[in-house]
Design a protein around this motif. Sequence first.
Motif, PDB file in Angstrom:
ATOM      1  N   ILE A  95       3.000  46.945 102.474  1.00  0.00           N
ATOM      2  CA  ILE A  95       2.573  45.825 101.634  1.00  0.00           C
ATOM      3  C   ILE A  95       2.982  46.054 100.185  1.00  0.00           C
ATOM      4  O   ILE A  95       3.371  45.120  99.471  1.00  0.00           O
ATOM      5  N   SER A  96       2.923  47.305  99.717  1.00  0.00           N
ATOM      6  CA  SER A  96       3.389  47.610  98.361  1.00  0.00           C
ATOM      7  C   SER A  96       4.873  47.298  98.226  1.00  0.00           C
ATOM      8  O   SER A  96       5.318  46.763  97.199  1.00  0.00           O
ATOM      9  N   LEU A  97       5.647  47.617  99.258  1.00  0.00           N
ATOM     10  CA  LEU A  97       7.075  47.281  99.237  1.00  0.00           C
ATOM     11  C   LEU A  97       7.301  45.772  99.272  1.00  0.00           C
ATOM     12  O   LEU A  97       8.225  45.255  98.651  1.00  0.00           O
ATOM     13  N   PHE A  98       6.456  45.055  99.988  1.00  0.00           N
ATOM     14  CA  PHE A  98       6.550  43.595 100.015  1.00  0.00           C
ATOM     15  C   PHE A  98       6.423  43.029  98.600  1.00  0.00           C
ATOM     16  O   PHE A  98       7.213  42.181  98.174  1.00  0.00           O
ATOM     17  N   ASP A  99       5.424  43.502  97.858  1.00  0.00           N
ATOM     18  CA  ASP A  99       5.247  43.021  96.488  1.00  0.00           C
ATOM     19  C   ASP A  99       6.376  43.479  95.580  1.00  0.00           C
ATOM     20  O   ASP A  99       6.794  42.747  94.674  1.00  0.00           O
ATOM     21  N   ALA A 100       6.869  44.705  95.810  1.00  0.00           N
ATOM     22  CA  ALA A 100       7.958  45.204  94.971  1.00  0.00           C
ATOM     23  C   ALA A 100       9.221  44.369  95.169  1.00  0.00           C
ATOM     24  O   ALA A 100       9.915  44.013  94.210  1.00  0.00           O
ATOM     25  N   MET A 132      13.402  46.169  90.540  1.00  0.00           N
ATOM     26  CA  MET A 132      12.416  46.801  91.414  1.00  0.00           C
ATOM     27  C   MET A 132      11.441  47.604  90.556  1.00  0.00           C
ATOM     28  O   MET A 132      11.855  48.478  89.788  1.00  0.00           O
ATOM     29  N   PRO A 133      10.142  47.317  90.623  1.00  0.00           N
ATOM     30  CA  PRO A 133       9.176  48.091  89.828  1.00  0.00           C
ATOM     31  C   PRO A 133       9.068  49.514  90.343  1.00  0.00           C
ATOM     32  O   PRO A 133       9.477  49.826  91.461  1.00  0.00           O
ATOM     33  N   SER A 134       8.508  50.361  89.531  1.00  0.00           N
ATOM     34  CA  SER A 134       8.305  51.749  89.954  1.00  0.00           C
ATOM     35  C   SER A 134       7.222  51.827  91.016  1.00  0.00           C
ATOM     36  O   SER A 134       6.444  50.885  91.217  1.00  0.00           O
ATOM     37  N   VAL A 135       7.166  52.972  91.708  1.00  0.00           N
ATOM     38  CA  VAL A 135       6.158  53.155  92.746  1.00  0.00           C
ATOM     39  C   VAL A 135       4.761  53.099  92.150  1.00  0.00           C
ATOM     40  O   VAL A 135       3.844  52.491  92.713  1.00  0.00           O
ATOM     41  N   GLY A 136       4.582  53.720  90.998  1.00  0.00           N
ATOM     42  CA  GLY A 136       3.277  53.683  90.351  1.00  0.00           C
ATOM     43  C   GLY A 136       2.842  52.266  90.027  1.00  0.00           C
ATOM     44  O   GLY A 136       1.683  51.900  90.223  1.00  0.00           O
ATOM     45  N   SER A 137       3.768  51.444  89.546  1.00  0.00           N
ATOM     46  CA  SER A 137       3.441  50.048  89.243  1.00  0.00           C
ATOM     47  C   SER A 137       3.116  49.281  90.514  1.00  0.00           C
ATOM     48  O   SER A 137       2.198  48.450  90.538  1.00  0.00           O
ATOM     49  N   SER A 138       3.857  49.539  91.595  1.00  0.00           N
ATOM     50  CA  SER A 138       3.583  48.854  92.861  1.00  0.00           C
ATOM     51  C   SER A 138       2.199  49.217  93.390  1.00  0.00           C
ATOM     52  O   SER A 138       1.457  48.351  93.862  1.00  0.00           O
ATOM     53  N   LEU A 139       1.833  50.500  93.315  1.00  0.00           N
ATOM     54  CA  LEU A 139       0.516  50.914  93.784  1.00  0.00           C
ATOM     55  C   LEU A 139      -0.588  50.341  92.908  1.00  0.00           C
ATOM     56  O   LEU A 139      -1.657  49.971  93.407  1.00  0.00           O
ATOM     57  N   ALA A 140      -0.323  50.257  91.603  1.00  0.00           N
ATOM     58  CA  ALA A 140      -1.313  49.658  90.704  1.00  0.00           C
ATOM     59  C   ALA A 140      -1.496  48.178  91.004  1.00  0.00           C
ATOM     60  O   ALA A 140      -2.624  47.663  91.013  1.00  0.00           O
ATOM     61  N   THR A 141      -0.392  47.479  91.269  1.00  0.00           N
ATOM     62  CA  THR A 141      -0.480  46.069  91.643  1.00  0.00           C
ATOM     63  C   THR A 141      -1.245  45.900  92.947  1.00  0.00           C
ATOM     64  O   THR A 141      -2.076  45.000  93.092  1.00  0.00           O
ATOM     65  N   PHE A 142      -0.964  46.771  93.901  1.00  0.00           N
ATOM     66  CA  PHE A 142      -1.664  46.695  95.181  1.00  0.00           C
ATOM     67  C   PHE A 142      -3.163  46.918  94.985  1.00  0.00           C
ATOM     68  O   PHE A 142      -3.996  46.198  95.554  1.00  0.00           O
ATOM     69  N   SER A 187      -2.710  47.714  84.762  1.00  0.00           N
ATOM     70  CA  SER A 187      -3.414  48.960  84.479  1.00  0.00           C
ATOM     71  C   SER A 187      -3.466  49.833  85.720  1.00  0.00           C
ATOM     72  O   SER A 187      -3.646  49.339  86.841  1.00  0.00           O
ATOM     73  N   ARG A 188      -3.298  51.139  85.513  1.00  0.00           N
ATOM     74  CA  ARG A 188      -3.337  52.073  86.628  1.00  0.00           C
ATOM     75  C   ARG A 188      -4.699  52.725  86.790  1.00  0.00           C
ATOM     76  O   ARG A 188      -4.870  53.610  87.632  1.00  0.00           O
ATOM     77  N   LEU A 189      -5.682  52.288  86.019  1.00  0.00           N
ATOM     78  CA  LEU A 189      -7.022  52.850  86.141  1.00  0.00           C
ATOM     79  C   LEU A 189      -7.616  52.637  87.530  1.00  0.00           C
ATOM     80  O   LEU A 189      -8.224  53.564  88.088  1.00  0.00           O
ATOM     81  N   PRO A 190      -7.466  51.427  88.133  1.00  0.00           N
ATOM     82  CA  PRO A 190      -8.006  51.277  89.505  1.00  0.00           C
ATOM     83  C   PRO A 190      -7.404  52.273  90.499  1.00  0.00           C
ATOM     84  O   PRO A 190      -8.101  52.739  91.405  1.00  0.00           O
ATOM     85  N   VAL A 191      -6.116  52.605  90.326  1.00  0.00           N
ATOM     86  CA  VAL A 191      -5.485  53.564  91.236  1.00  0.00           C
ATOM     87  C   VAL A 191      -6.145  54.930  91.096  1.00  0.00           C
ATOM     88  O   VAL A 191      -6.430  55.606  92.094  1.00  0.00           O
ATOM     89  N   TYR A 192      -6.384  55.341  89.858  1.00  0.00           N
ATOM     90  CA  TYR A 192      -7.014  56.642  89.649  1.00  0.00           C
ATOM     91  C   TYR A 192      -8.429  56.675  90.238  1.00  0.00           C
ATOM     92  O   TYR A 192      -8.826  57.662  90.879  1.00  0.00           O
ATOM     93  N   LEU A 193      -9.187  55.605  90.025  1.00  0.00           N
ATOM     94  CA  LEU A 193     -10.554  55.559  90.545  1.00  0.00           C
ATOM     95  C   LEU A 193     -10.562  55.571  92.068  1.00  0.00           C
ATOM     96  O   LEU A 193     -11.347  56.293  92.698  1.00  0.00           O
ATOM     97  N   SER A 249      -5.066  46.509  92.334  1.00  0.00           N
ATOM     98  CA  SER A 249      -5.771  45.506  91.544  1.00  0.00           C
ATOM     99  C   SER A 249      -5.690  44.102  92.126  1.00  0.00           C
ATOM    100  O   SER A 249      -6.633  43.313  91.983  1.00  0.00           O
ATOM    101  N   ALA A 250      -4.585  43.770  92.787  1.00  0.00           N
ATOM    102  CA  ALA A 250      -4.389  42.397  93.264  1.00  0.00           C
ATOM    103  C   ALA A 250      -4.565  42.265  94.776  1.00  0.00           C
ATOM    104  O   ALA A 250      -5.241  41.346  95.246  1.00  0.00           O
ATOM    105  N   ARG A 251      -3.973  43.166  95.528  1.00  0.00           N
ATOM    106  CA  ARG A 251      -3.998  43.027  96.980  1.00  0.00           C
ATOM    107  C   ARG A 251      -5.239  43.633  97.626  1.00  0.00           C
ATOM    108  O   ARG A 251      -5.811  43.075  98.559  1.00  0.00           O
ATOM    109  N   LEU A 252      -5.654  44.793  97.155  1.00  0.00           N
ATOM    110  CA  LEU A 252      -6.711  45.533  97.837  1.00  0.00           C
ATOM    111  C   LEU A 252      -8.015  44.758  97.944  1.00  0.00           C
ATOM    112  O   LEU A 252      -8.627  44.736  99.022  1.00  0.00           O
ATOM    113  N   PRO A 253      -8.509  44.096  96.873  1.00  0.00           N
ATOM    114  CA  PRO A 253      -9.770  43.351  97.039  1.00  0.00           C
ATOM    115  C   PRO A 253      -9.698  42.298  98.145  1.00  0.00           C
ATOM    116  O   PRO A 253     -10.656  42.142  98.921  1.00  0.00           O
ATOM    117  N   ILE A 254      -8.583  41.601  98.215  1.00  0.00           N
ATOM    118  CA  ILE A 254      -8.436  40.580  99.254  1.00  0.00           C
ATOM    119  C   ILE A 254      -8.378  41.236 100.634  1.00  0.00           C
ATOM    120  O   ILE A 254      -9.013  40.769 101.591  1.00  0.00           O
TER     121      ILE A 254
END
Length: 924
Positions: free
Chosen positions: A621-626, A636-646, A3-9, A648-653
Amino acid sequence: MTSRLPVYLISVVSLCVVAALYYASIDTIKTLSPQGCRMSWMSPSYLLQSGFDRKWTSLAGRYSLWLYREVGWEGHELHGAPVLFIPGNAGSSHQVRSIASSAARQYYSNPHEVAFEFRGNPLKALDFFAVEFNEDLSAFHGTTLDAQKAYTRRAIDYILSLYPPDTPIVIMGHSMGGVVGVSLLPHPKVSAIITMSTPHTLPPARFDRRVDRIYSTNRNALLTEPTPILSMCGGATDLMIPSESCILPEALSTGNGSKPYRRTIFSSALEGSWTGVGHREMVWCHQVRWRIARAALQLGPASTASGRADVLDTWLRDGQTLPPGYTPAIAPLALEGAEYLSPDVRLELKNPTGSRTYVMPAPGDTSSRRRFLLYVSQGSISPTAPHSPLPLRASIYACSTTSTCQPLRADSLRLVPNPQPGKPFPVPDEGSDESEGVVVFEAELPSDYSGVAVRTEYGDGRGWVVGGFVPEEPSVDKAGALGPLLSHLSLVLPSSQLRTTVQLPNLLSSALLVYSLAPKLSDGCTDALLWPLLQYTSHPAETHYFPLGPRSRILLHTHASAPFISSAYTHGLNFSVYSTGESACAIERLELAVDLWATLGRWGTRYAAPAASWAVGVVAISLFDAWRAVDAVGVMPSVGSSLATFASARLPILLILSFLTSFIPLLVDMWLGNRGEWQLSPIAPLLLLTVTGLVSVSWAVISILMWPLRKLARRFFSRSSPVISRRTSSLVSLGLICLLIFLLVPWQVGFLGCWIYHLSTCASVQPTLAVTENAAIPLIPRDGEDEQSTVSPIAPSTRLPATTQDRSAQNEREHLLLLMTWLLPLAAPVLAIWVRTLFTAGLTTPFDGDHNVLYVAPFLVLVDPSWGLTWTWVWGGPAGLKSRWTMVVLALAAFVWGPRYTYLVFEVASAMLVVGVVAHFIKR
């Protein structure tokens, strides 16, 4: 799908944080350190020194030298001692006019008529020269600083050629002009250097390694060179440089045990000024400029370094040291006709007249009340007085049981302000008057003396004198650092004291932390001789004065300790409250707490540049996950998907990790430069959250920017795939571009061209993907290759449909575009300097050091489709290294060292790509 909702928030939160930081920073001018400067007026004229031409320097076509003259007061001929003014970043030679005008109007009482106080002494009028750098942006570029240094050195030679041999010259530098001035040392003809708002210890912009080298050389000069140097700092009002970088380092001892003169004075502590001063205002603020001009006038006859130091300490004082040449009265005092006061009565004289002597015995409790304090309003305690004092003069003596008293030597003798009740302090656009101020005398009464005598003379019914004994020991509060963070800390002060000192040794003292102090006192204080005045000294060079009113709120801030600067003043909050002891003005208590809004403003002004570095780390780090996704599924996922993954998954840690890392006492040059102070640990997660949102917003902006480009490409290009050049033509183009960079333009121009070209490529490929959604597009072979030998980024056993391959390659290009976008601000300052120089001076001077093609060559290869290279191909496995791990290296550089050494981030990114491209072709 993530989900890209965390990115928007996060993006919305980030924009709100940036807005809050901006407005909090702007508010500091009004609330943290208000400015009270009177405007200066002059009648300027500037004479071009045409004799300083190419025979003297090859830079004569780029820069120029001017002589200032006050119209109607001075002639065109040289008549005095030379002074050279060096402007700063984007500064002008015309900025010399305020100080030069003041010097002329002090030396001459009327046009061409020498003032009475200068007649018959060796003082000469001043000839103010100023170099014109055409508003060069020297703060961003080491080569520009080197060019200014070379030109200024030759300008000094030319100026001194106009005077008799052995004529010394005084250097004045504003902002980065002070850095240029110090870089001239050692110089046998430079007698003293006065800098104004100069960042001596930390570059304001950290995008160029050569600037750090210049600062390293200057530091050695500041520590060892014997030339006297005085640094004037504006404080929190100066939003262009952090004033903690204005503080001079303590010089090292010489062979004879003495130290070179180094003095830092904040304008809030400067006697008679007592105001914050903005960066540009420093050269024209009247309360500052006339004192600098007078010091320059007095420096002429001084022939030794110690004599010049005394001149600077006489006219640019902050009260931290005794006045130069201070000696108490020599003759003892006879007590015939003296008035004796009771032990419990303090001396209080309103509107004194004539001459009288008053004797005060020391209190019976001699162990704690042996310190004597005396106030003299608008008068003098020699040699300290306001600039235009009343005739009233006081002398202080220590008395024994005999009938004579010996002069009492002061431990502290300073001039403090006397704010007017009901008016803001300092008064906007007015500030303090030269005749204002109260002289404060403090001294410890020796144990073999039983009292103090005060002799007042020449009283004419104006002014007042108040004196008495005060406690020697300060009031110490052991409150922990957590107290002001959670709630108000209440401080109870003794009543009716002439001076009360409070120490809170456990509180953090940092430029990133602001305390709010609210006094609680009665409302009947309007008739006090001296409104309760708080003196806050956080550093030997920095003092602030605040009047304590019934409804006032004081913001205590400091520049003693700050990010990326080593300091011995990291803890302790110390202040004193001066008053004349009226019971109606008794302070019941002081409530202390951390002011979050002002603190937030301090964060914003110091972490703008580190934010750009951390943004590169987020992209890495987004490129690392991509790339990990590429290794797993081949796409290779899209940039939007990479930022959404970052998000939701990476940023809290990472938020938790950044918070915990802030507790580690790292070196001052690492991380955020806070040395593990736990009170400052929230800065790291807030900064990380903010830059994550900014990265997401930047991608949205890029996508919007590509939309019209995509429309244009769809309309004007009929082919269903981008045109791919042959290798030979691409090689020739690459060679020509590299040659152009090597000979003429800086590499930053090449990088900007790469970014623009890659932006258009990413936009033009997208319509192709839409047209060929159900069709495969074969890869076009290069010279010497057939279709069977064409390399694919996907292993043959997992070959994907052409449309999927194209989408993966497009996503990789867009990831590269995002990274280049955030690397662009690291290269943009030098690019701006180059463009500005073209308009002001043409191609008169090459940009030495900015022609390293290795910085941009790998980007030239990657963004050119004709090479058929992608990052996955480049880092497809030389020495067994996976491409994604290179991003870990870049992220570490960006997060750990990038905030201090911003240029290192671009260097690491370029170095990795250079090694990767070379390794790829070697493997081929």
